[in-house]
Design a protein around this motif. Structure first.
Motif, short mmCIF file in Angstrom:
data_model
loop_
_atom_site.label_atom_id
_atom_site.label_comp_id
_atom_site.label_asym_id
_atom_site.label_seq_id
_atom_site.Cartn_x
_atom_site.Cartn_y
_atom_site.Cartn_z
N LYS A 12 -2.77 12.21 6.66
CA LYS A 12 -1.92 11.36 7.48
C LYS A 12 -1.70 10.06 6.71
O LYS A 12 -2.65 9.39 6.35
CB LYS A 12 -2.57 11.10 8.82
N THR A 13 -0.45 9.72 6.48
CA THR A 13 -0.15 8.54 5.67
C THR A 13 0.44 7.40 6.47
O THR A 13 0.78 6.38 5.91
CB THR A 13 0.80 8.91 4.51
N SER A 14 0.57 7.56 7.78
CA SER A 14 1.13 6.47 8.58
C SER A 14 0.14 5.32 8.66
O SER A 14 -1.07 5.51 8.66
CB SER A 14 1.46 6.98 9.99
N GLY A 15 0.68 4.12 8.69
CA GLY A 15 -0.16 2.93 8.83
C GLY A 15 -0.81 2.45 7.54
O GLY A 15 -1.61 1.53 7.56
N TYR A 116 -20.10 -3.88 -4.75
CA TYR A 116 -18.89 -4.61 -5.12
C TYR A 116 -17.91 -4.82 -3.97
O TYR A 116 -16.85 -5.39 -4.16
CB TYR A 116 -18.20 -3.94 -6.32
N ASP A 117 -18.28 -4.36 -2.77
CA ASP A 117 -17.48 -4.57 -1.57
C ASP A 117 -16.03 -4.16 -1.76
O ASP A 117 -15.10 -4.89 -1.43
CB ASP A 117 -17.57 -6.04 -1.13
N LYS A 118 -15.86 -2.96 -2.33
CA LYS A 118 -14.52 -2.40 -2.47
C LYS A 118 -14.61 -0.90 -2.35
O LYS A 118 -15.68 -0.33 -2.55
CB LYS A 118 -13.84 -2.85 -3.76
N PRO A 119 -13.50 -0.26 -2.04
CA PRO A 119 -13.54 1.20 -1.90
C PRO A 119 -13.91 1.89 -3.21
O PRO A 119 -13.29 1.65 -4.24
CB PRO A 119 -12.11 1.56 -1.49
N VAL A 120 -14.94 2.70 -3.16
CA VAL A 120 -15.34 3.57 -4.27
C VAL A 120 -15.46 4.96 -3.64
O VAL A 120 -16.37 5.22 -2.86
CB VAL A 120 -16.65 3.12 -4.93
N ILE A 121 -14.53 5.82 -3.98
CA ILE A 121 -14.33 7.07 -3.26
C ILE A 121 -15.04 8.22 -3.96
O ILE A 121 -14.94 8.40 -5.17
CB ILE A 121 -12.83 7.38 -3.12
N PHE A 122 -15.73 9.04 -3.17
CA PHE A 122 -16.49 10.19 -3.63
C PHE A 122 -15.59 11.41 -3.66
O PHE A 122 -15.38 12.06 -2.64
CB PHE A 122 -17.69 10.42 -2.69
N GLY A 123 -15.03 11.72 -4.82
CA GLY A 123 -14.19 12.89 -4.99
C GLY A 123 -14.89 13.92 -5.86
O GLY A 123 -14.34 14.40 -6.84
N ALA A 150 -5.74 9.44 -1.16
CA ALA A 150 -5.32 8.99 0.16
C ALA A 150 -6.43 8.17 0.84
O ALA A 150 -6.15 7.17 1.50
CB ALA A 150 -4.93 10.18 1.02
N THR A 151 -7.67 8.57 0.64
CA THR A 151 -8.80 7.83 1.21
C THR A 151 -8.89 6.43 0.63
O THR A 151 -9.13 5.46 1.36
CB THR A 151 -10.11 8.61 0.99
N ALA A 152 -8.68 6.30 -0.68
CA ALA A 152 -8.70 4.99 -1.32
C ALA A 152 -7.64 4.08 -0.71
O ALA A 152 -7.90 2.91 -0.38
CB ALA A 152 -8.47 5.12 -2.83
N VAL A 153 -6.44 4.61 -0.52
CA VAL A 153 -5.36 3.82 0.05
C VAL A 153 -5.67 3.46 1.51
O VAL A 153 -5.47 2.32 1.95
CB VAL A 153 -4.01 4.56 -0.06
N LYS A 154 -6.20 4.41 2.26
CA LYS A 154 -6.56 4.14 3.66
C LYS A 154 -7.63 3.06 3.74
O LYS A 154 -7.57 2.18 4.62
CB LYS A 154 -7.06 5.41 4.34
#
Length: 159
Positions: A12-15, A116-123, A150-154
């Protein structure tokens, strides 16, 4: 099975916020290269589709999934990187090595994001077979790289 009826690429990419100015670091394991290259392609193309610019996507290769945490830390500590995506694949073998690597990846990648208080995504795929990995790297279950991007952007949108 959690993903048996779900295509991982259905996001879902809305918002989501405008990411044309955001910079992404993608850390890619060279181990299980056929899988990780497919994951990278999915992540890269999804970021572009969601509005990132090619110039704002930086790739770093590391030897294996165990090294993803340190690679992510090197990316995350940079002020010009807004989010980091880690992509790897660990396939079950005959020894407990799988368990140790998977646990180290999960813990290490989590710690980097918190530090580092930033998104670090587990892919990172953690599968029993090569076929299961390929099913999740562009096969019948979609592409986990798409989901990671998409998770990083969310997460940037949440912050």
């Amino acid at each position: 099975m959690a993903t048996a009826l779900k295509n991982l690429s259905d996001n879902k990419t809305s918002g989501m916020r405008d990411i044309s100015g955001a910079k992404f670091g993608i850390v890619v394991s060279e181990w299980n290269e056929e899988v990780t290259e497919a994951l990278y392609s999915g992540a890269f193309e999804t970021l572009i589709a969601l509005g990132a610019t090619r110039e704002h996507i930086e790739r770093m290769n590391v030897p294996g999934s165990f090294e993803l945490s340190l690679g992510a830390q090197w990316m995350a500590k940079r002020n010009d990187i807004d989010a980091v995506i880690t992509l790897g694949c660990v396939i079950q073998g005959e020894t407990r090595h799988f368990d140790f690597i998977c646990q180290a990846c999960a813990n290490g990648i989590t710690e980097v994001g918190l530090k580092y208080d930033k998104p670090v995504i587990f892919g990172v795929l953690t599968t029993e077979t090569q076929k299961q990995a390929m099913d999740r790297a562009g096969g019948r279950h979609g592409n986990k790289g798409d989901e990671a991007a998409a998770t990083a952007v969310k997460m940037l949108s949440v912050k």
